[in-house]
Design a protein around this motif. Structure first.
Motif, PDB file in Angstrom:
ATOM      1  N   ASN A 129       3.175   5.614  -5.897  1.00 10.47           N
ATOM      2  CA  ASN A 129       2.813   5.907  -7.203  1.00 10.47           C
ATOM      3  C   ASN A 129       1.750   6.795  -7.568  1.00 10.47           C
TER       4      ASN A 129
ATOM      5  N   THR B 217       1.921   1.798  -3.451  1.00  6.02           N
ATOM      6  CA  THR B 217       0.806   2.285  -4.340  1.00  6.02           C
ATOM      7  C   THR B 217       0.483   3.843  -3.935  1.00  6.02           C
TER       8      THR B 217
ATOM      9  N   ASP C 156       7.999  -3.325  -5.251  1.00  3.97           N
ATOM     10  CA  ASP C 156       6.574  -3.433  -4.100  1.00  3.97           C
ATOM     11  C   ASP C 156       6.768  -4.723  -3.552  1.00  3.97           C
TER      12      ASP C 156
ATOM     13  N   LEU D 296      -3.260   0.828 -12.594  1.00  2.42           N
ATOM     14  CA  LEU D 296      -2.797  -0.681 -12.283  1.00  2.42           C
ATOM     15  C   LEU D 296      -1.902  -1.118 -13.566  1.00  2.42           C
TER      16      LEU D 296
ATOM     17  N   LEU E  43       0.705  -1.080   0.060  1.00  5.34           N
ATOM     18  CA  LEU E  43       0.046   0.026   0.159  1.00  5.34           C
ATOM     19  C   LEU E  43       0.911   1.522  -0.079  1.00  5.34           C
TER      20      LEU E  43
ATOM     21  N   SER F 227       1.260   0.756 -12.634  1.00  2.00           N
ATOM     22  CA  SER F 227       2.107   0.195 -11.125  1.00  2.00           C
ATOM     23  C   SER F 227       2.672  -1.239 -11.785  1.00  2.00           C
TER      24      SER F 227
END
Length: 112
Positions: A26, A23, A67, A56, A20, A59
């Protein structure tokens, strides 16, 4: 919950928090970094679902290995150091527990 389940729960939480965190990183610069005109760029005015799909893809294409590496490293670190750290924190919590203060005699001053 104590023992292996506690460490497993903490390791799982740490791994999820690591993903997370990546994320969130990003998301903080994705709309500004790439520019426009690519399949993974932010499109102003596009439906939310389309931009989420693009995010998505961005990422996965750019930071998923980092990650996942961060998540695995965090989980392994918690698994290795979890027992001693939790024991230290529990000992500190016991020592830092404050109870009612017993009344004592009034302090004497230098003149009395």
């Amino acid at each position: 919950m104590r023992g292996r389940w506690e460490i497993a729960l903490l390791a799982g939480y740490g791994a999820l928090a690591a993903v997370l965190f990546g994320t969130a990183l990003n998301l903080s610069f994705w709309p500004f970094l790439i520019g426009s005109g690519t399949e993974i760029s932010f499109v102003a005015g596009a439906p939310v679902g389309e931009n989420l799909h693009r995010f998505l893809l961005y990422s996965v294409a750019t930071s998923l290995p980092w990650d996942l590496g961060r998540a695995i490293t965090t989980a392994v670190g918690i698994t290795v150091a979890g027992y001693p750290v939790l024991a230290t924190l529990r000992r500190a919590a016991r020592r830092a527990a404050f109870g009612p203060v017993a009344e004592s005699a009034p302090a004497r001053t230098a003149g009395s």
